[in-house]
Design a protein around this motif. Structure first.
Motif, PDB file in Angstrom:
ATOM      1  N   SER A 257       0.808  -1.218   0.000  1.00  0.00           N
ATOM      2  CA  SER A 257       0.000   0.000   0.000  1.00  0.00           C
ATOM      3  C   SER A 257       0.843   1.271   0.000  1.00  0.00           C
TER       4      SER A 257
ATOM      5  N   GLY B 261      -3.330  -2.541  -0.306  1.00  0.00           N
ATOM      6  CA  GLY B 261      -3.528  -1.293  -1.026  1.00  0.00           C
ATOM      7  C   GLY B 261      -4.482  -1.465  -2.200  1.00  0.00           C
TER       8      GLY B 261
ATOM      9  N   GLY C 261      -3.436   6.102  -0.980  1.00  0.00           N
ATOM     10  CA  GLY C 261      -4.352   5.367  -1.849  1.00  0.00           C
ATOM     11  C   GLY C 261      -4.864   6.171  -3.030  1.00  0.00           C
TER      12      GLY C 261
END
Length: 429
Positions: A59, A133, A285
């Motif tokens: 992520s 992620g 993100g």
């Protein structure tokens, strides 16, 4: 996980062969910097060398591991060295520009082309496993990123096997970490069922895995928290679960009320875990959030703890036996935040009690101005870890955790297991 047993058999033979030849297995992963190990002593009668490439699409970053093995016929391979490099941010940051994810992978493939001899390129497999992620993204956006990775792989000179690119199951991630640590600490080779638990804290998710001592732990657990598999003639029944959205970066957003919120370009998300003077645009993100302290509000540990408690209360299941003296290895952000807070040495790691996080959190949160310039999120992060361990999982203050990045010089990562698993499913020529 049908391949776990085959993977561990390979690891056992690797270890056995290393002992016979006085050849060790050693890795040195330095995040963000290419690191090539000095070659270990190579057996004089080694028949040939081969390679494997694993991308870990996390992520907060994408990491490439290029492994070099020695095939000594008729024994299974020995790991000779590893080349490692990392780039940030993670692929999920390119959710709206997936072609950029492809360029990230191409950049790292250049590392592989330098590490693997030209004559070996076409028979060296390359695989990518994405973690939380991408699991957090809408399926169409995640697939668009994976498609760009596949294009980059197909353009490369390396061998691209079927299913080379996919998103890893969170449970598999936890179990692979447990198997890795217990193999490296010698627990699985022993005849007893004495094992250690594992705690992994990523940016978007967190995993807990251990072998229950008491039947009531299994009986009281939700069905999807128990995994059974056979390993070295032993059937293991593990307690394991991955909490998507409870990684340390995602926890920041949840505490702020920003996760899934609309109107990000206009709204400012405030927290008592941050200095009153703090104001910053923060990205995770693929989205950017406006975050600040509360200019005229209360700050400090007590107020911050209330905020972070909302992230774990009623979300994390508490196994009853964690009140007892299970031994746990903790890594990833458990380790990184402990280093940032001065609880352990970055090179050596160390042992900490759960209450050590709590004590340090109080010290940091009650002096926020001292950390404004260099570590503005430290109060929030270390308080979250305290909440996660105590109010989430239910650990006692006195529980001792072993914080480490490596066990016996091997990184506590699923990446090495992924390439071993792959090689167990093909015949190496």
């Amino acid at each position: 996980m049908p391949c776990l047993a085959r993977w561990l058999v390979l690891l056992t033979l690797l270890s056995h062969s290393a002992a016979q030849e006085n050849v060790g297995i050693g890795l040195d992963l330095s995040v963000g910097v290419e690191g090539v190990l000095p070659s270990l002593a190579r057996p004089a009668n080694a028949s040939r060398i081969f390679h494997g490439i694993v991308f870990d699409a996390g992520s907060t970053g994408t990491r490439i591991h290029v492994y070099t093995f020695i095939q000594k016929d008729p024994e299974l391979p020995l790991l000779e060295k590893e080349t490692f490099q990392s780039v940030k941010p993670g692929l999920s940051a390119y959710a709206d520009t997936p072609e950029t994810a492809g360029e990230t992978v191409r950049q790292l493939l250049r590392v592989a082309k330098k590490a693997v001899p030209h004559v070996e390129w076409e028979r060296t497999p390359v695989v990518l496993r994405a973690t939380a992620g991408l699991r957090l993204l809408p399926p169409k956006k995640a697939q668009a990123l994976l498609d760009e990775v596949e294009v980059a792989f197909e353009e490369s000179p390396f061998f691209v096997p079927d299913n080379s690119v996919h998103i890893m199951n969170g449970t598999d991630e936890g179990i692979l970490a447990w198997v890795t640590v217990n193999f490296l600490t010698g627990q699985l080779q022993a005849k007893t069922k004495k094992t250690v638990g594992t705690l992994d804290l990523g940016g978007a998710s967190t995993q807990i895995t251990f072998l229950p001592k008491f039947k009531k732990t299994i009986e009281s657990a939700p069905p999807d928290h128990i995994a059974r598999f056979d390993l070295l003639s032993t059937t293991y029944e593990l307690y394991t679960h991955s909490y998507l959205g409870n990684g340390i970066k995602a926890a920041r957003l949840t505490a702020l009320g920003a996760l899934g919120a609309e109107g990000l370009e206009r709204k400012v998300f405030e927290s008592s875990c941050l200095s009153r003077k703090f104001r910053e645009d923060w990205s995770f993100g693929g989205l950017t959030y406006k975050i600040s302290g509360i200019p005229d509000g209360s700050t400090g540990f007590t107020e911050c703890y209330k905020e972070m408690l909302k992230v774990v209360k009623g979300v994390i299941h508490q196994p009853p036996e964690l009140q007892d003296s299970n031994t746990f290895y903790a890594f990833s952000y458990y380790f990184d935040i402990a280093v940032e807070a001065g609880l352990i040495d970055e090179r050596r790691g160390g042992m900490v009690k759960v209450q050590d996080y709590s004590i340090r959190a109080k010290e940091v949160c009650n002096k926020l101005s001292m950390y404004l310039a260099t570590k503005p999120f430290l109060c929030m992060d270390i308080t979250y870890i305290t909440c996660l361990l105590k109010d989430g999982f239910g650990f006692k203050d006195e529980t001792i955790l072993k914080l480490t990045q490596k066990v016996n010089n091997v990184e506590t990562s699923w990446a090495l297991g992924a390439i071993f698993d792959y090689f167990q499913n093909i015949k190496i020529h």
